[in-house]
Motif scaffolding. Structure first.
Motif, PDB file in Angstrom:
ATOM      1  N   LYS A  35      59.956   4.967 -39.030  1.00 23.29           N
ATOM      2  CA  LYS A  35      60.896   5.714 -38.833  1.00 23.29           C
ATOM      3  C   LYS A  35      61.298   6.468 -37.437  1.00 23.29           C
ATOM      4  O   LYS A  35      62.495   6.788 -37.108  1.00 23.29           O
ATOM      5  N   GLU A  36      60.061   7.311 -37.205  1.00 28.38           N
ATOM      6  CA  GLU A  36      60.293   7.896 -35.870  1.00 28.38           C
ATOM      7  C   GLU A  36      60.348   7.102 -34.701  1.00 28.38           C
ATOM      8  O   GLU A  36      61.242   7.235 -33.725  1.00 28.38           O
ATOM      9  N   GLU A  39      64.072   6.308 -34.437  1.00 23.62           N
ATOM     10  CA  GLU A  39      64.840   7.431 -33.723  1.00 23.62           C
ATOM     11  C   GLU A  39      64.622   7.573 -32.348  1.00 23.62           C
ATOM     12  O   GLU A  39      65.764   7.887 -31.530  1.00 23.62           O
ATOM     13  N   LYS A  42      67.031   4.832 -30.732  1.00 28.05           N
ATOM     14  CA  LYS A  42      68.084   5.295 -30.969  1.00 28.05           C
ATOM     15  C   LYS A  42      68.424   6.244 -29.643  1.00 28.05           C
ATOM     16  O   LYS A  42      69.609   6.146 -28.916  1.00 28.05           O
ATOM     17  N   ALA A  43      67.534   7.305 -29.610  1.00 22.57           N
ATOM     18  CA  ALA A  43      67.879   8.326 -28.474  1.00 22.57           C
ATOM     19  C   ALA A  43      67.790   7.754 -27.196  1.00 22.57           C
ATOM     20  O   ALA A  43      68.287   8.199 -26.404  1.00 22.57           O
TER      21      ALA A  43
END
Length: 80
Positions: A35-36, A39, A42-43
């Protein structure tokens, strides 16, 4: 994570990938890291898109300025 640089995020993403590739993590930890990683991807993607947009705007502005200067130079030469 708002003040984190692109390079810092990318470095963290590399570490996350390395840990996941080892395959020795408990399931919960692996899922949390996954999950990290998503993210972070995405960032990073958002930061790259913003940078690409900024470069495009600057480039287009410089081309317009160059065209305007070239037109002024041509007009000045025509007057002489």
């Amino acid at each position: 994570m708002a003040t984190t640089s692109f390079e810092d995020r990318l470095e963290r993403l590399k570490l996350v990938v390395e840990q996941l590739e080892r395959g020795d993590l408990p399931l919960e930890e692996g899922v949390a890291l996954y999950k990290e990683g998503l993210e972070l991807v995405k960032a990073c993607g958002k930061q790259l898109e913003t940078a690409r947009h900024e470069v495009k705007l600057v480039s287009e502005g410089l081309v317009r300025e160059f065209d305007a200067l070239e037109a002024l130079t041509s007009e000045t030469e025509d007057e002489q």
